[in-house]
Scaffold this motif. Structure first.
Motif, PDB file in Angstrom:
ATOM      1  N   PHE A  44      44.958  32.076  52.271  1.00 54.65           N
ATOM      2  CA  PHE A  44      44.833  33.449  52.018  1.00 54.65           C
ATOM      3  C   PHE A  44      43.600  34.070  51.999  1.00 54.65           C
ATOM      4  O   PHE A  44      43.354  35.283  51.627  1.00 54.65           O
ATOM      5  CB  PHE A  44      45.826  33.677  50.754  1.00 54.65           C
ATOM      6  CG  PHE A  44      45.142  33.087  49.229  1.00 54.65           C
ATOM      7  CD1 PHE A  44      44.276  34.102  48.741  1.00 54.65           C
ATOM      8  CD2 PHE A  44      45.603  31.987  49.107  1.00 54.65           C
ATOM      9  CE1 PHE A  44      43.651  33.455  47.473  1.00 54.65           C
ATOM     10  CE2 PHE A  44      45.115  31.387  47.795  1.00 54.65           C
ATOM     11  CZ  PHE A  44      44.319  32.224  47.218  1.00 54.65           C
ATOM     12  N   GLY A  45      42.596  33.515  52.494  1.00 51.92           N
ATOM     13  CA  GLY A  45      41.224  34.195  52.591  1.00 51.92           C
ATOM     14  C   GLY A  45      40.607  34.497  51.493  1.00 51.92           C
ATOM     15  O   GLY A  45      39.996  35.522  51.023  1.00 51.92           O
ATOM     16  N   GLN A  46      40.430  33.351  50.380  1.00 49.64           N
ATOM     17  CA  GLN A  46      40.002  33.474  49.113  1.00 49.64           C
ATOM     18  C   GLN A  46      38.252  33.809  49.297  1.00 49.64           C
ATOM     19  O   GLN A  46      37.869  33.111  50.111  1.00 49.64           O
ATOM     20  CB  GLN A  46      40.066  32.170  48.336  1.00 49.64           C
ATOM     21  CG  GLN A  46      39.428  32.402  46.764  1.00 49.64           C
ATOM     22  CD  GLN A  46      39.944  31.161  46.145  1.00 49.64           C
ATOM     23  OE1 GLN A  46      41.290  31.034  45.788  1.00 49.64           O
ATOM     24  NE2 GLN A  46      38.984  30.308  45.613  1.00 49.64           N
ATOM     25  N   TRP A  47      37.715  34.630  48.476  1.00 48.67           N
ATOM     26  CA  TRP A  47      36.347  35.042  48.827  1.00 48.67           C
ATOM     27  C   TRP A  47      35.470  33.613  48.413  1.00 48.67           C
ATOM     28  O   TRP A  47      34.364  33.602  48.809  1.00 48.67           O
ATOM     29  CB  TRP A  47      35.979  36.279  48.115  1.00 48.67           C
ATOM     30  CG  TRP A  47      36.450  37.544  48.824  1.00 48.67           C
ATOM     31  CD1 TRP A  47      37.690  38.291  48.134  1.00 48.67           C
ATOM     32  CD2 TRP A  47      36.140  38.178  49.831  1.00 48.67           C
ATOM     33  NE1 TRP A  47      37.854  39.437  49.172  1.00 48.67           N
ATOM     34  CE2 TRP A  47      36.954  39.213  50.143  1.00 48.67           C
ATOM     35  CE3 TRP A  47      35.072  37.899  50.787  1.00 48.67           C
ATOM     36  CZ2 TRP A  47      36.794  40.100  51.327  1.00 48.67           C
ATOM     37  CZ3 TRP A  47      34.996  38.689  52.163  1.00 48.67           C
ATOM     38  CH2 TRP A  47      35.807  39.651  52.226  1.00 48.67           C
ATOM     39  N   ASN A  48      35.733  33.262  47.065  1.00 45.74           N
ATOM     40  CA  ASN A  48      35.020  32.296  46.539  1.00 45.74           C
ATOM     41  C   ASN A  48      35.529  31.009  46.835  1.00 45.74           C
ATOM     42  O   ASN A  48      36.749  30.758  47.014  1.00 45.74           O
ATOM     43  CB  ASN A  48      34.933  32.257  45.092  1.00 45.74           C
ATOM     44  CG  ASN A  48      34.532  33.720  44.450  1.00 45.74           C
ATOM     45  OD1 ASN A  48      33.169  33.907  45.241  1.00 45.74           O
ATOM     46  ND2 ASN A  48      34.789  34.420  43.709  1.00 45.74           N
ATOM     47  N   HIS A  59      45.772  36.196  42.819  1.00 42.42           N
ATOM     48  CA  HIS A  59      45.759  37.649  42.833  1.00 42.42           C
ATOM     49  C   HIS A  59      45.171  38.565  44.191  1.00 42.42           C
ATOM     50  O   HIS A  59      45.690  39.848  44.070  1.00 42.42           O
ATOM     51  CB  HIS A  59      44.859  38.089  41.537  1.00 42.42           C
ATOM     52  CG  HIS A  59      43.594  38.007  41.943  1.00 42.42           C
ATOM     53  ND1 HIS A  59      42.834  36.791  41.592  1.00 42.42           N
ATOM     54  CD2 HIS A  59      42.532  38.950  42.195  1.00 42.42           C
ATOM     55  CE1 HIS A  59      41.632  36.969  41.769  1.00 42.42           C
ATOM     56  NE2 HIS A  59      41.098  38.011  42.074  1.00 42.42           N
ATOM     57  N   LEU A  60      44.520  37.539  44.782  1.00 44.06           N
ATOM     58  CA  LEU A  60      44.321  38.649  45.931  1.00 44.06           C
ATOM     59  C   LEU A  60      45.177  38.813  46.834  1.00 44.06           C
ATOM     60  O   LEU A  60      45.254  39.687  47.770  1.00 44.06           O
ATOM     61  CB  LEU A  60      43.114  37.676  46.856  1.00 44.06           C
ATOM     62  CG  LEU A  60      41.919  37.401  46.138  1.00 44.06           C
ATOM     63  CD1 LEU A  60      40.998  36.450  46.959  1.00 44.06           C
ATOM     64  CD2 LEU A  60      40.991  38.675  46.107  1.00 44.06           C
ATOM     65  N   LEU A  61      46.570  38.343  46.780  1.00 50.24           N
ATOM     66  CA  LEU A  61      47.614  38.491  47.737  1.00 50.24           C
ATOM     67  C   LEU A  61      48.145  39.799  47.401  1.00 50.24           C
ATOM     68  O   LEU A  61      49.143  40.216  48.106  1.00 50.24           O
ATOM     69  CB  LEU A  61      48.473  37.462  47.433  1.00 50.24           C
ATOM     70  CG  LEU A  61      48.386  36.008  47.957  1.00 50.24           C
ATOM     71  CD1 LEU A  61      49.284  35.028  47.737  1.00 50.24           C
ATOM     72  CD2 LEU A  61      48.019  36.315  49.806  1.00 50.24           C
ATOM     73  N   GLN A  62      47.549  40.622  46.428  1.00 49.02           N
ATOM     74  CA  GLN A  62      48.265  42.015  46.301  1.00 49.02           C
ATOM     75  C   GLN A  62      47.596  42.789  47.245  1.00 49.02           C
ATOM     76  O   GLN A  62      48.009  43.973  47.518  1.00 49.02           O
ATOM     77  CB  GLN A  62      47.721  42.562  44.970  1.00 49.02           C
ATOM     78  CG  GLN A  62      46.286  42.625  44.742  1.00 49.02           C
ATOM     79  CD  GLN A  62      45.960  43.295  43.345  1.00 49.02           C
ATOM     80  OE1 GLN A  62      46.291  44.138  42.704  1.00 49.02           O
ATOM     81  NE2 GLN A  62      45.126  42.459  42.546  1.00 49.02           N
ATOM     82  N   TRP A  63      46.591  42.449  48.141  1.00 47.50           N
ATOM     83  CA  TRP A  63      46.027  42.961  49.055  1.00 47.50           C
ATOM     84  C   TRP A  63      46.402  42.584  50.447  1.00 47.50           C
ATOM     85  O   TRP A  63      46.573  41.605  50.713  1.00 47.50           O
ATOM     86  CB  TRP A  63      44.398  43.289  49.113  1.00 47.50           C
ATOM     87  CG  TRP A  63      43.859  43.804  48.046  1.00 47.50           C
ATOM     88  CD1 TRP A  63      43.753  45.422  47.840  1.00 47.50           C
ATOM     89  CD2 TRP A  63      43.508  43.494  46.691  1.00 47.50           C
ATOM     90  NE1 TRP A  63      43.442  45.895  46.577  1.00 47.50           N
ATOM     91  CE2 TRP A  63      42.913  44.374  46.112  1.00 47.50           C
ATOM     92  CE3 TRP A  63      43.154  42.430  46.178  1.00 47.50           C
ATOM     93  CZ2 TRP A  63      42.332  44.443  44.895  1.00 47.50           C
ATOM     94  CZ3 TRP A  63      42.468  42.080  44.943  1.00 47.50           C
ATOM     95  CH2 TRP A  63      42.315  43.081  44.298  1.00 47.50           C
TER      96      TRP A  63
END
Length: 197
Positions: A44-48, A59-63
């Motif tokens: 899902f393209g985690q930043w870290n 929580h990034l999946l809200q975007w």
């Protein structure tokens, strides 16, 4: 906890380019021969970069951009499972054929993945620059209709929706193939075409 950067955060450009590059990379990876491997959070393209000290950044999946990466990987995995040309002849040279690997000026690659049956193949066209090509010609094996199996620049995945819809191969050799197609190629995008009857 010191967090290392993930693949997404190391991509060049602004956020649009980072996500487009990641979608393009995954499309290329699934098209290229060999088995596939994703590290935790990459789906899902985690930043870290993942660490055992905490859970994934779900929580990034809200975007929508992160949702788009997840949707793309879901579709790529489904195609990998359902398209024999992506796995049947994976470890032999007969399963892969370059169409064009020499267009360094445009940073475009195209190749064919083949299954065991002669008509079972997929065509990959990959644009590694943020330049949209309204018309790009490349060789194809047959003068027949091709459907767009996947476009990494689809708005469904968070892209700009550039690229082809249904296309047809035309008579006339190009790139050592018997026929050719002229299609729009999306910026920082990968397109997978499948022959239809």
């Amino acid at each position: 906890v010191h967090m290392k950067q993930s693949l997404l955060s190391k991509m060049p450009g602004d956020d649009w380019q980072k996500f487009a590059n990641l979608r393009l990379l995954y499309t290329y990876m699934f098209g290229h021969p060999g088995k596939k491997l994703l590290f935790m959070g990459g789906e899902f393209g985690q930043w870290n970069e993942w660490t055992e000290a905490q859970s994934l950044d779900w929580h990034l999946l809200q975007w929508e951009n992160h949702q788009g990466i997840q949707k793309l990987l879901k579709d790529l995995n489904r195609h990998y499972k359902n398209e024999p040309s992506l796995y049947e002849v994976d470890s032999r040279w007969e399963g892969f054929e370059w169409i064009d690997l020499s267009d360094a000026d445009n940073s475009l690659l195209s190749f064919i993945r083949r299954g065991k049956k002669p008509g079972d193949y997929l065509i990959f066209v990959l644009n590694f620059t943020p330049v949209f090509h309204e018309v790009y010609r490349f060789g194809v094996p047959e003068a027949r209709p091709y459907k767009v199996l996947l476009n990494s620049d689809s708005s469904f995945y968070g892209g700009s929706n550039a690229g082809p819809t249904a296309v047809r191969g035309e008579e006339g050799p190009w790139h050592n193939q018997a026929c050719h197609i002229d299609i729009p190629v999306p910026p920082l995008g990968g397109v997978i075409l499948k022959p239809t009857v």
